[in-house]
Design a protein around this motif. Structure first.
Motif, short mmCIF file in Angstrom:
data_model
loop_
_atom_site.label_atom_id
_atom_site.label_comp_id
_atom_site.label_asym_id
_atom_site.label_seq_id
_atom_site.Cartn_x
_atom_site.Cartn_y
_atom_site.Cartn_z
N ALA A 142 0.83 -1.25 0.03
CA ALA A 142 0.04 0.16 -0.01
C ALA A 142 0.82 1.37 -0.14
O ALA A 142 0.32 2.37 -0.42
CB ALA A 142 -0.86 -0.02 1.26
N LEU A 143 2.24 1.09 0.59
CA LEU A 143 2.89 2.35 0.67
C LEU A 143 3.46 2.71 -0.94
O LEU A 143 3.62 3.82 -1.07
CB LEU A 143 4.15 2.01 1.44
N THR A 144 3.19 1.92 -1.92
CA THR A 144 3.52 2.07 -3.47
C THR A 144 2.61 2.79 -3.90
O THR A 144 2.70 3.12 -5.11
CB THR A 144 3.99 0.92 -4.05
N LEU A 201 4.91 -4.27 -7.07
CA LEU A 201 6.23 -4.30 -8.01
C LEU A 201 5.91 -3.68 -9.35
O LEU A 201 6.81 -3.06 -9.98
CB LEU A 201 6.57 -5.78 -8.32
N CYS A 202 4.82 -3.40 -9.73
CA CYS A 202 4.42 -3.02 -10.99
C CYS A 202 4.52 -1.28 -10.55
O CYS A 202 5.05 -0.84 -11.33
CB CYS A 202 3.01 -3.23 -11.35
N GLU A 207 7.68 2.51 -19.23
CA GLU A 207 6.29 3.06 -19.03
C GLU A 207 6.13 3.40 -17.40
O GLU A 207 6.95 3.18 -16.37
CB GLU A 207 5.39 2.08 -19.48
N ALA A 208 5.22 4.09 -17.07
CA ALA A 208 4.66 4.51 -15.71
C ALA A 208 3.37 4.02 -15.30
O ALA A 208 2.71 4.87 -14.59
CB ALA A 208 4.81 5.86 -15.41
N THR A 209 3.08 2.93 -15.53
CA THR A 209 1.73 2.59 -15.09
C THR A 209 1.59 2.21 -13.67
O THR A 209 2.54 1.55 -13.10
CB THR A 209 1.37 1.04 -15.91
N LEU A 210 0.45 2.86 -12.89
CA LEU A 210 0.37 2.92 -11.68
C LEU A 210 -1.04 2.21 -11.26
O LEU A 210 -2.01 2.77 -12.11
CB LEU A 210 0.45 4.14 -11.06
N VAL A 211 -1.20 1.26 -10.37
CA VAL A 211 -2.64 0.89 -10.11
C VAL A 211 -2.65 1.02 -8.61
O VAL A 211 -1.79 0.65 -7.68
CB VAL A 211 -2.49 -0.77 -10.32
#
Length: 314
Positions: free
Chosen positions: A203-205, A249-250, A299-303
């Motif tokens: 969750a910190l990510t 990790l993503c 790339e910079a995909t964030l979820v």
């Protein structure tokens, strides 16, 4: 309430009968009616509690036991019981009593199950105590603290505060060790504690500003280890841990510092294999594929990571 009444007043400070009354109240608390339980919590807040460990143990047990009930968490949070818990955790003499600390950690977790409880815990500065307890030697206490932390880090504000308070080393260590960190607990509880620690770190990510700090603090290595370990198991908790670790990790792979750490740790190979695996669920394959693109194509995909299972009182 009758057995508790003798514990009230100045004489309670050193009275053996007061300690006996508190222990009696602790034994009866679980079966108290709603009215009796509310009155008991309020009476505690008006009482001078004896400094003996037997007394602090009984009082913390009463609060923790009653905080299991959703209907009483508001009373615990707002009417003084939470302040008692914090006074115990901030008293060096009381902190040496493992039983009292364990019950205090349980009360903090149960109170944090509600939004109001989390706000009150944070407002009273209790997040510092939660962070401190994540490194406690006692496995049950650590489980409660990590579970409480997992609730708080869903909020960006509290996540940043937890990192500022130095939670990262204990969290990384718990994720790396997995259930071995909770070998003193029964299997189901050890798995639950491990899942809480993986979720808390993952969750910190959700905060890109923390990615470099997390990478330099060992989060990449810990999450890769958690993912590999969970992929080798077939339980529901392992699947949940896989989900959190893969998402984290993503997210980390979107950051230059973290991306280099992950590339050095051969994350590309692991995530590529997971993306192609016929054994993996489609959502896990998609997460892994997004991570590979972040790792190899910058790339910079964030979820955004959210809990996928409910939390129960302890």
């Amino acid at each position: 309430q009758d057995c508790f009444r003798s514990a009230r007043g100045d004489s309670a400070h050193s009275s053996a009968s007061a300690i006996c009354a508190l222990e009696c109240a602790a034994a009866l608390a679980a079966n108290a009616s709603e009215v009796e339980a509310t009155a008991l919590l309020r009476a505690l807040c008006e009482t001078r509690i004896p400094s003996a460990h037997a007394a602090t143990r009984a009082v913390s047990e009463i609060i923790a036991t009653l905080s299991v009930r959703p209907s009483l968490r508001k009373v615990v949070a707002q009417e003084g019981a939470l302040s008692i818990v914090l006074s115990f955790l901030r008293d060096a003499r009381v902190y040496n009593d493992a039983d009292t600390v364990r019950e205090c950690a349980r009360a903090l977790y149960n109170t944090s199950l509600t939004g109001l409880g989390r706000v009150m815990v944070a407002q009273k500065g209790a997040l510092q105590e939660v962070v401190k307890l994540t490194a406690c030697a006692d496995a049950i206490t650590r489980h409660c603290a990590l579970s409480a932390l997992a609730l708080h880090v869903e909020s960006f504000e509290y996540a940043l505060k937890a990192v500022d308070l130095g939670v990262l080393p204990a969290l990384v260590a718990a994720v790396k060790q997995g259930t071995r960190a909770f070998s003193a607990l029964e299997e189901a509880r050890a798995n639950d504690a491990t899942t809480a620690s993986v979720f808390a770190l993952a969750a910190l990510t959700n905060l890109p500003d923390l990615h470099a700090t997390l990478a330099l603090g060992g989060a990449c290595e810990a999450l890769l280890l958690a993912l590999r370990r969970a992929l080798g198991e077939s339980s529901m908790t392992a699947a949940e841990q896989c989900h959190y670790a893969a998402l984290a990790l993503c997210n980390l792979a979107s950051n230059d510092v973290a991306r280099k750490e992950l590339q050095r740790a051969n994350a590309v190979s692991l995530m590529s294999a997971l993306a192609r695996s016929a054994m993996a669920q489609p959502d896990l394959q998609n997460i892994a594929a997004a991570a590979v693109k972040n790792l190899t194509k910058n790339e910079a995909t964030l979820v955004h990571i959210q809990p996928i299972s409910g939390r129960s009182a302890l």
